[in-house]
Design an enzyme around this catalytic site. Structure first.
Site, mmCIF file in Angstrom:
data_model
loop_
_atom_site.group_PDB
_atom_site.id
_atom_site.type_symbol
_atom_site.label_atom_id
_atom_site.label_comp_id
_atom_site.label_asym_id
_atom_site.label_seq_id
_atom_site.Cartn_x
_atom_site.Cartn_y
_atom_site.Cartn_z
ATOM 1 N N GLN A 128 0.827 -1.200 0.000
ATOM 2 C CA GLN A 128 0.000 0.000 0.000
ATOM 3 C C GLN A 128 0.869 1.262 0.000
ATOM 4 O OE1 GLN A 128 -2.012 0.531 3.720
ATOM 5 N NE2 GLN A 128 -3.497 1.979 2.927
ATOM 6 N N GLY A 129 0.814 2.021 -1.070
ATOM 7 C CA GLY A 129 1.607 3.250 -1.172
ATOM 8 C C GLY A 129 0.744 4.487 -0.957
ATOM 9 N N SER A 131 1.084 6.669 2.464
ATOM 10 C CA SER A 131 1.796 7.671 3.280
ATOM 11 C C SER A 131 3.064 8.149 2.578
ATOM 12 C CB SER A 131 2.191 7.068 4.626
ATOM 13 O OG SER A 131 1.061 6.527 5.260
ATOM 14 N N GLU A 246 -9.353 -1.027 6.555
ATOM 15 C CA GLU A 246 -8.085 -1.164 7.275
ATOM 16 C C GLU A 246 -8.296 -1.165 8.786
ATOM 17 O OE1 GLU A 246 -5.146 1.650 5.960
ATOM 18 O OE2 GLU A 246 -3.518 0.368 6.656
ATOM 19 N N SER A 386 -3.869 6.885 12.937
ATOM 20 C CA SER A 386 -3.442 6.858 14.350
ATOM 21 C C SER A 386 -4.657 6.933 15.277
ATOM 22 C CB SER A 386 -2.496 8.035 14.638
ATOM 23 O OG SER A 386 -3.243 9.227 14.721
ATOM 24 N N ASN A 387 -4.438 6.481 16.522
ATOM 25 C CA ASN A 387 -5.558 6.467 17.475
ATOM 26 C C ASN A 387 -6.070 7.873 17.779
ATOM 27 O OD1 ASN A 387 -5.295 3.747 17.411
ATOM 28 N ND2 ASN A 387 -5.118 3.470 19.623
ATOM 29 N N GLU A 388 -5.181 8.878 17.695
ATOM 30 C CA GLU A 388 -5.649 10.257 17.909
ATOM 31 C C GLU A 388 -6.638 10.634 16.807
ATOM 32 O OE1 GLU A 388 -2.376 9.422 17.988
ATOM 33 O OE2 GLU A 388 -2.140 9.531 20.158
#
Ligand SMILES: Cc1cc2nc3c(=O)[nH]c(=O)nc-3n(C[C@H](O)[C@H](O)[C@H](O)COP(=O)(O)OP(=O)(O)OC[C@H]3O[C@@H](n4cnc5c(N)ncnc54)[C@H](O)[C@@H]3O)c2cc1C
Length: 401
Positions: A128-129, A131, A246, A386-388
């Site tokens: 998976q490209g 980020s 995801e 991210s969890n944030e």
């Protein structure tokens, strides 16, 4: 929802167990037990992929017309839990869980006909490209550029944290095809073989000592326009669709497996003074708390599955809650395992862990992989959004609802 398994679910569970008992020989289990990252080593993963493919069980979540199993959501959950309990090799799901559903939903008929069978059979191994060095949470700011030149796009830029790019033979990626208007409105979704000229993969070694992620460089890579999924500049909607998948997963089963090893470690007597951590009341209390947290996570997962089975819409917020709690429970289970291991967590086990190595583990078998796993699991609250960021989604849903 009634949490007990119905009779037909128990029969299904027995069928899965007997299949796993037949295929997962002691040798395979021992190799799978050395997995510390998100997926099994390449050869083992490919073998397990083919084994499930031959049994017709490789794509439980796919529609039957594309090769899915036709299982209901509870059967899928049982299958995932049984695989985790049996320590089956974990598959890298870039194709099955991420790219496949995208092609099914947005792909042209020729793309479906070409790619889906190869994802199913395991011939294509996808990474998976998305980020980039400057674009993670703020993914829409990505700058990898694709400029059309005749029948091709010419791609220049870089992707980072690309898991298993060194194992993959295909990459799906988001690229910038326009700088006009909103950032989200200038992104397209492309597919490329990894052996095309103009791609370079450089390893990033993580703090657990593993090579799992990479930085991928594109320098004049030519991608046929026919390998664009969806319309030009419509890639953002596709990315959002993909990211929903995801966040799914069976977190509780993995944490439960960790807790089992923790129990073994805690009940093993110290070879020097004969003491057992299990006799420490504060440890047993933490163990019980962990057991309860995992049980709660498992019930939440089952509740979601049950709603899905009933055709209900689970929603963005629930996917985020599962991801936040699931990753936190896994990380907490890892911390407890480290406490139970004590000084056995200290030795560097990288040689014994590397695929094909006959270096003996230091200490008992249960001590072999936990430190690397614990370090690797720190990333669970970062990748997949991210969890944030997940908490922001939850907060927005609550405020809006
Ligand atoms: C092990 C691993 C594997 C990965 N695999 C892949 C892969 O295969 N393919 C791929 O494309 N990407 C992959 N990623 C990248 C991953 O998706 C990103 O790391 C993640 O989205 C965070 O982006 P970032 O690293 O740029 O951090 P940043 O976005 O810079 O965030 C830094 C910190 O700021 C916080 N933050 C940022 N924005 C906000 C906000 N609006 N509100 C509150 N807090 C905020 C974040 O939560 C984080 O704590 C992987 C990452 C890791 C660690």
């Amino acid at each position: 929802m009634d949490g007990r398994l119905a009779q037909w679910d128990r029969a299904f569970q027995a069928e899965v167990r007997s299949f796993l008992a037949e295929k997962l020989t002691p040798d395979i289990r021992a190799r799978a037990a050395r997995q510390t990252g998100v997926a099994a080593e390449r050869e083992l993963g490919i073998w397990w992929h083919r084994t499930l493919f031959e049994r017709g069980w490789i794509a439980p979540a796919w529609p039957v017309e594309h090769g899915g199993t036709g299982w209901n959501a509870m059967q899928r959950h049982i299958f995932e839990e049984e695989c985790a309990s049996a320590n089956a090799p974990q598959l890298f799901l870039g194709g099955l869980q991420l790219c496949g559903p995208v092609i099914m939903r947005f792909g042209a008929p020729e793309q479906k006909a070409f790619f889906l069978p190869k994802i199913l059979s395991g011939e294509h191994y996808w990474c998976q490209g998305f980020s980039e060095p400057g674009s993670g949470s703020d993914l829409a700011s990505l700058t990898t550029r694709a400029v059309q030149d005749g029948e091709n796009y010419v791609v220049t830029g870089s992707k980072i944290w690309t898991t298993h790019a060194h194992n993959a033979n295909w990459i799906f990626m988001l690229v910038r095809t326009s700088t006009e208007g909103r950032q989200q409105a200038g992104i397209s979704f492309l597919l490329s073989p990894m052996d095309a000229p103009g791609i370079e993969v450089r390893p990033i070694i993580s703090m657990s000592g593993e090579h799992e992620v990479n930085q991928v460089f594109f320098d004049g890579l030519r991608v046929p326009v026919a390998n664009r999924v969806g319309e030009e500049n419509q890639g953002w909607a596709i990315a959002k669709y993909l990211l929903e998948f995801e966040r799914g997963g069976s977190y509780a089963a993995v944490a439960r497996a960790l807790l089992r090893d923790t129990l073994i470690a805690a009940q093993t007597s110290d070879p020097v003074d004969g003491t057992r951590l299990w006799d420490d009341q504060s440890f047993r209390r933490r163990y019980a708390e962990m057991d309860i947290e995992i049980t709660a996570q498992s019930w939440t997962e089952k509740r979601v599955i049950s709603s899905l089975s009933a055709g209900e819409n689970v929603g963005d917020m629930m996917a985020s809650i599962l991801k936040v709690r699931g990753s936190e429970v896994q990380q907490a289970a890892g911390e407890l395992a480290m406490r139970a291991l004590g000084e056995l967590a200290i030795p560097d086990q990288r040689r014994a862990l590397s695929p094909g190595s006959d270096a003996p583990p230091i200490g008992p078998d249960f001590a072999l992989r936990h430190t690397a796993r614990f370090l690797n699991d720190r990333a669970r609250s970062i990748y997949g959004g991210s969890n944030e960021i997940q908490r922001n989604i939850i907060a927005r849903s609550v405020a809006g609802g």
